[in-house]
Design a protein around this motif. Structure first.
Motif, PDB file in Angstrom:
ATOM      1  N   TRP A  15       0.855  -1.188   0.000  1.00 53.69           N
ATOM      2  CA  TRP A  15       0.000   0.000   0.000  1.00 53.69           C
ATOM      3  C   TRP A  15       0.887   1.232   0.000  1.00 53.69           C
ATOM      4  O   TRP A  15       1.931   1.258   0.632  1.00 53.69           O
ATOM      5  CB  TRP A  15      -0.917   0.000   1.218  1.00 53.69           C
ATOM      6  CG  TRP A  15      -2.027  -0.987   1.068  1.00 53.69           C
ATOM      7  CD1 TRP A  15      -2.123  -2.194   1.673  1.00 53.69           C
ATOM      8  CD2 TRP A  15      -3.173  -0.865   0.239  1.00 53.69           C
ATOM      9  NE1 TRP A  15      -3.263  -2.833   1.282  1.00 53.69           N
ATOM     10  CE2 TRP A  15      -3.932  -2.038   0.405  1.00 53.69           C
ATOM     11  CE3 TRP A  15      -3.639   0.116  -0.628  1.00 53.69           C
ATOM     12  CZ2 TRP A  15      -5.127  -2.261  -0.270  1.00 53.69           C
ATOM     13  CZ3 TRP A  15      -4.836  -0.097  -1.298  1.00 53.69           C
ATOM     14  CH2 TRP A  15      -5.567  -1.269  -1.105  1.00 53.69           C
ATOM     15  N   GLY A  16       0.465   2.246  -0.686  1.00 56.14           N
ATOM     16  CA  GLY A  16       1.263   3.455  -0.816  1.00 56.14           C
ATOM     17  C   GLY A  16       1.927   3.473  -2.179  1.00 56.14           C
ATOM     18  O   GLY A  16       1.600   2.694  -3.066  1.00 56.14           O
ATOM     19  N   SER A  17       2.866   4.346  -2.365  1.00 55.86           N
ATOM     20  CA  SER A  17       3.534   4.482  -3.661  1.00 55.86           C
ATOM     21  C   SER A  17       4.533   3.360  -3.875  1.00 55.86           C
ATOM     22  O   SER A  17       5.333   3.045  -3.000  1.00 55.86           O
ATOM     23  CB  SER A  17       4.272   5.826  -3.737  1.00 55.86           C
ATOM     24  OG  SER A  17       3.350   6.883  -3.665  1.00 55.86           O
ATOM     25  N   THR A  18       4.459   2.765  -5.051  1.00 54.99           N
ATOM     26  CA  THR A  18       5.404   1.725  -5.451  1.00 54.99           C
ATOM     27  C   THR A  18       5.866   2.050  -6.864  1.00 54.99           C
ATOM     28  O   THR A  18       5.049   2.180  -7.769  1.00 54.99           O
ATOM     29  CB  THR A  18       4.745   0.331  -5.431  1.00 54.99           C
ATOM     30  OG1 THR A  18       4.247   0.075  -4.123  1.00 54.99           O
ATOM     31  CG2 THR A  18       5.738  -0.749  -5.812  1.00 54.99           C
ATOM     32  N   TYR A  19       7.158   2.199  -7.052  1.00 53.88           N
ATOM     33  CA  TYR A  19       7.711   2.504  -8.362  1.00 53.88           C
ATOM     34  C   TYR A  19       7.990   1.191  -9.084  1.00 53.88           C
ATOM     35  O   TYR A  19       8.711   0.339  -8.575  1.00 53.88           O
ATOM     36  CB  TYR A  19       8.987   3.327  -8.221  1.00 53.88           C
ATOM     37  CG  TYR A  19       9.640   3.646  -9.543  1.00 53.88           C
ATOM     38  CD1 TYR A  19       9.114   4.623 -10.375  1.00 53.88           C
ATOM     39  CD2 TYR A  19      10.767   2.954  -9.957  1.00 53.88           C
ATOM     40  CE1 TYR A  19       9.700   4.912 -11.598  1.00 53.88           C
ATOM     41  CE2 TYR A  19      11.358   3.232 -11.181  1.00 53.88           C
ATOM     42  CZ  TYR A  19      10.822   4.208 -11.992  1.00 53.88           C
ATOM     43  OH  TYR A  19      11.400   4.481 -13.203  1.00 53.88           O
ATOM     44  N   VAL A  52       6.692   9.458 -15.717  1.00 53.43           N
ATOM     45  CA  VAL A  52       6.123   8.615 -14.667  1.00 53.43           C
ATOM     46  C   VAL A  52       4.605   8.645 -14.836  1.00 53.43           C
ATOM     47  O   VAL A  52       4.008   9.703 -14.940  1.00 53.43           O
ATOM     48  CB  VAL A  52       6.510   9.132 -13.263  1.00 53.43           C
ATOM     49  CG1 VAL A  52       5.781   8.348 -12.177  1.00 53.43           C
ATOM     50  CG2 VAL A  52       8.015   9.054 -13.068  1.00 53.43           C
ATOM     51  N   THR A  53       4.007   7.471 -14.888  1.00 50.21           N
ATOM     52  CA  THR A  53       2.555   7.359 -14.988  1.00 50.21           C
ATOM     53  C   THR A  53       2.034   6.845 -13.661  1.00 50.21           C
ATOM     54  O   THR A  53       2.446   5.789 -13.193  1.00 50.21           O
ATOM     55  CB  THR A  53       2.165   6.368 -16.117  1.00 50.21           C
ATOM     56  OG1 THR A  53       2.725   6.824 -17.336  1.00 50.21           O
ATOM     57  CG2 THR A  53       0.663   6.267 -16.245  1.00 50.21           C
ATOM     58  N   GLN A  54       1.144   7.615 -13.047  1.00 51.20           N
ATOM     59  CA  GLN A  54       0.588   7.201 -11.761  1.00 51.20           C
ATOM     60  C   GLN A  54      -0.785   6.587 -11.973  1.00 51.20           C
ATOM     61  O   GLN A  54      -1.604   7.110 -12.738  1.00 51.20           O
ATOM     62  CB  GLN A  54       0.462   8.385 -10.811  1.00 51.20           C
ATOM     63  CG  GLN A  54       1.789   8.904 -10.326  1.00 51.20           C
ATOM     64  CD  GLN A  54       1.610   9.985  -9.276  1.00 51.20           C
ATOM     65  OE1 GLN A  54       0.705  10.804  -9.346  1.00 51.20           O
ATOM     66  NE2 GLN A  54       2.469   9.968  -8.281  1.00 51.20           N
ATOM     67  N   TYR A  56      -3.970   4.597  -9.503  1.00 52.06           N
ATOM     68  CA  TYR A  56      -4.429   4.466  -8.121  1.00 52.06           C
ATOM     69  C   TYR A  56      -5.360   3.267  -8.013  1.00 52.06           C
ATOM     70  O   TYR A  56      -6.179   3.018  -8.893  1.00 52.06           O
ATOM     71  CB  TYR A  56      -5.178   5.732  -7.687  1.00 52.06           C
ATOM     72  CG  TYR A  56      -4.315   6.964  -7.752  1.00 52.06           C
ATOM     73  CD1 TYR A  56      -3.546   7.343  -6.668  1.00 52.06           C
ATOM     74  CD2 TYR A  56      -4.255   7.726  -8.912  1.00 52.06           C
ATOM     75  CE1 TYR A  56      -2.738   8.465  -6.726  1.00 52.06           C
ATOM     76  CE2 TYR A  56      -3.447   8.852  -8.975  1.00 52.06           C
ATOM     77  CZ  TYR A  56      -2.696   9.215  -7.885  1.00 52.06           C
ATOM     78  OH  TYR A  56      -1.903  10.320  -7.947  1.00 52.06           O
ATOM     79  N   ALA A  78      -6.821   9.745  -8.491  1.00 48.86           N
ATOM     80  CA  ALA A  78      -6.889   9.342  -7.080  1.00 48.86           C
ATOM     81  C   ALA A  78      -8.288   9.605  -6.539  1.00 48.86           C
ATOM     82  O   ALA A  78      -8.933  10.579  -6.928  1.00 48.86           O
ATOM     83  CB  ALA A  78      -5.862  10.130  -6.264  1.00 48.86           C
TER      84      ALA A  78
END
Length: 116
Positions: A15-19, A52-54, A56, A78
């Motif tokens: 959980w949270g940001s993962t690259y 960078v592509t985010q 959610y 998000a």
């Protein structure tokens, strides 16, 4: 939580940001919270070189029940605070309806068991 990209499992996702480095192009991403039998959320994600592509992931409302309530959402936006509040209100609404119905059905079953 389990994540796959183009059918390949991605280890170490939390959980949270993962690259996660991937080659440019479109990729099919799936994410699911929970064990076997859970329905994964799915999205086709375009990735541009050098950017960078985010995306959610929002966990499903319930672990079991109607299909649309048991699938998380996966996408480029998000969830807002209002989205989360709306989900909580909807969850409380469903619980306020289903809990009394479960009690009624249980009592009816007990009555029929002893008076049939």
């Amino acid at each position: 939580m389990k994540v796959t990209i183009d059918g390949q499992a991605v280890p170490g996702v939390r959980w949270g940001s993962t690259y996660i480095p991937v080659v440019p192009g479109e990729h099919v991403v799936t994410a699911v919270q929970g064990g076997p039998g859970k329905i994964p959320a799915r999205a086709v994600v375009p990735v541009v070189a050098g950017q960078v592509t985010q995306i959610y992931f929002r966990a499903p409302l319930f672990g079991r029940g109607p299909r649309k309530l048991c699938i998380g959402t996966l996408g480029p936006v998000a969830p807002t605070v209002e989205d989360i509040r709306r989900e909580r209100r909807y969850r409380l609404y469903l619980l306020s309806f289903t809990m009394p119905m479960m009690v009624v059905m249980t009592l009816l079953s007990i009555y029929l068991l002893y008076h049939a």
